[in-house]
Write a protein that holds these residues in place. Structure first.
Motif, PDB file in Angstrom:
ATOM      1  N   ASP A   1       0.848  -1.204   0.000  1.00  0.00           N
ATOM      2  CA  ASP A   1       0.000   0.000   0.000  1.00  0.00           C
ATOM      3  C   ASP A   1       0.878   1.247   0.000  1.00  0.00           C
ATOM      4  O   ASP A   1       0.622   2.210  -0.745  1.00  0.00           O
TER       5      ASP A   1
ATOM      6  N   TYR B   1       1.159  -3.604  -7.692  1.00  0.00           N
ATOM      7  CA  TYR B   1      -0.259  -3.964  -7.813  1.00  0.00           C
ATOM      8  C   TYR B   1      -0.417  -5.481  -7.987  1.00  0.00           C
ATOM      9  O   TYR B   1      -1.290  -6.101  -7.376  1.00  0.00           O
TER      10      TYR B   1
ATOM     11  N   ARG C   1      -3.962 -10.737  -2.046  1.00  0.00           N
ATOM     12  CA  ARG C   1      -5.417 -10.690  -1.877  1.00  0.00           C
ATOM     13  C   ARG C   1      -6.082 -11.943  -2.452  1.00  0.00           C
ATOM     14  O   ARG C   1      -7.070 -12.437  -1.906  1.00  0.00           O
TER      15      ARG C   1
ATOM     16  N   ILE D   1       2.638   1.724  -3.366  1.00  0.00           N
ATOM     17  CA  ILE D   1       1.721   2.228  -4.397  1.00  0.00           C
ATOM     18  C   ILE D   1       1.398   3.698  -4.174  1.00  0.00           C
ATOM     19  O   ILE D   1       1.285   4.479  -5.128  1.00  0.00           O
TER      20      ILE D   1
ATOM     21  N   LYS E   1      -5.259  -3.356 -12.879  1.00  0.00           N
ATOM     22  CA  LYS E   1      -4.440  -2.142 -12.840  1.00  0.00           C
ATOM     23  C   LYS E   1      -3.019  -2.460 -13.305  1.00  0.00           C
ATOM     24  O   LYS E   1      -2.419  -1.705 -14.085  1.00  0.00           O
ATOM     25  N   ALA E   2      -2.471  -3.576 -12.822  1.00  0.00           N
ATOM     26  CA  ALA E   2      -1.111  -3.962 -13.214  1.00  0.00           C
ATOM     27  C   ALA E   2      -1.022  -4.184 -14.723  1.00  0.00           C
ATOM     28  O   ALA E   2      -0.064  -3.738 -15.372  1.00  0.00           O
TER      29      ALA E   2
ATOM     30  N   ARG F   1       0.292  -7.243  -4.738  1.00  0.00           N
ATOM     31  CA  ARG F   1      -0.820  -7.059  -3.811  1.00  0.00           C
ATOM     32  C   ARG F   1      -2.019  -7.907  -4.245  1.00  0.00           C
ATOM     33  O   ARG F   1      -2.719  -8.499  -3.417  1.00  0.00           O
ATOM     34  N   GLY F   2      -2.231  -7.983  -5.558  1.00  0.00           N
ATOM     35  CA  GLY F   2      -3.300  -8.835  -6.072  1.00  0.00           C
ATOM     36  C   GLY F   2      -3.092 -10.295  -5.706  1.00  0.00           C
ATOM     37  O   GLY F   2      -4.035 -10.998  -5.347  1.00  0.00           O
TER      38      GLY F   2
ATOM     39  N   LEU G   1     -11.065  -7.422  -4.894  1.00  0.00           N
ATOM     40  CA  LEU G   1      -9.928  -6.523  -4.716  1.00  0.00           C
ATOM     41  C   LEU G   1      -8.717  -7.033  -5.500  1.00  0.00           C
ATOM     42  O   LEU G   1      -7.990  -6.247  -6.122  1.00  0.00           O
TER      43      LEU G   1
ATOM     44  N   ASP H   1      -6.637  -5.162  -8.603  1.00  0.00           N
ATOM     45  CA  ASP H   1      -5.190  -4.954  -8.599  1.00  0.00           C
ATOM     46  C   ASP H   1      -4.545  -5.511  -9.861  1.00  0.00           C
ATOM     47  O   ASP H   1      -3.677  -4.869 -10.469  1.00  0.00           O
TER      48      ASP H   1
END
Length: 285
Positions: free
Chosen positions: A18, A31, A38, A21, A53-54, A34-35, A46, A50
């Motif tokens: 976090d 991202y 998650r 980013i 976005k990546a 983090r994905g 979520l 992520d």
């Protein structure tokens, strides 16, 4: 204990990502990482956000496509998983990691030709990759290509003759091909390199049971239990089956009961309790 520690570690990692980013909003791998966390925590919406976005930040990055495909595969979306692995391979056709993962997914989908093609392509790029060679050997064996399986296992053993599981695997293929003498030689060689490992005797016992060699399997189960396999329920279940087949009913009852102590909620539990009752009846108890 361990679960709490793992949860704490992922929470800390999420906090770090976090922060990364916030400091660098265009850091695609942050991202994706983090994905992945998650995804492991089953926070799927979520995670998906992520990964998307990546991908939008690095649409030609094979690592991002690999991580997205892995996310889909882990949660049963094989269509999107394959599409993601395909995209990754468009940008890096020689990615052994992507070929191995896509090949494994094809294998799970029972698409043997495509799985073999991916493993073979990966081995052409990285011939020393023992894991992929083992996967291809197993796939050859399961699909009836026994000479090819033996060849792959033999190559793997030249690279690492200390891997007793490979000796056991080749022994199984030799036995299926009708070369019982070669199979027994491989069992003996596996024993030499395994030393005092209970896992070798566990696997050997299962193999011998599959061959119908019940006396040898009983002996191997005993060795496994003597070497520390006494908390492995499947060993007691296997020995119970073997003892019952040999007419050793008291021993079979004892082993079935030991299995039920270790796994009282197993899906076979009720059936086995009934079976123990029948065996006691046969003994007149």
């Amino acid at each position: 204990g361990l679960m709490r520690a793992q949860l704490g570690a992922t929470t800390t990692a999420l906090a770090d990502l976090d922060m990364a980013i916030r400091l660098s909003p265009k850091l695609a791998h942050a991202y994706a990482q983090r994905g992945a966390i998650r995804s492991g925590r089953k926070e799927l919406k979520l995670a998906h956000m992520d990964f998307q976005k990546a991908v939008s930040l690095r649409p030609k990055d094979p690592t991002v496509w690999f991580m997205l495909g892995d996310h889909y595969a882990r949660h049963g979306d094989t269509t999107n998983a394959l599409q993601s692995f395909n995209r990754g391979l468009e940008f890096d056709p020689e990615s052994v990691r992507l070929l191995r993962r896509r090949g494994g997914l094809y294998q799970a989908l029972k698409d043997i030709p495509k799985a073999l093609a991916d493993f073979t392509r990966a081995l052409a790029i990285d011939p020393s990759n023992a894991e992929i060679r083992g996967l291809r050997a197993r796939l050859y064996a399961e699909s009836g290509h026994l000479p090819e399986a033996i060849k792959d296992y033999s190559t793997a053993l030249r690279s690492d003759p200390t891997n007793f599981l490979t000796w056991l695997s080749r022994a199984t293929v030799y036995h299926h091909s009708g070369d019982v003498a070669a199979a027994k030689r491989d069992l003996e060689q596996g024993e030499k390199v395994a030393g005092q490992k209970a896992e070798f005797w566990q696997e050997r016992a299962l193999i011998e049971a599959g061959w119908g060699d019940h006396p040898a399997s009983l002996k191997s189960v005993g060795r496994a239990l003597a070497m520390g396999g006494g908390k492995n329920p499947r060993l007691f279940l296997l020995r119970a089956e073997l003892r019952e087949a040999a007419g050793k009913l008291e021993g079979a009852i004892s082993d079935f009961e030991r299995f039920l102590e270790l796994k009282p909620d197993d899906q076979l539990a009720d059936q086995l309790r009934t079976r123990v009752g029948v065996l006691r009846g046969r003994l007149g108890k």
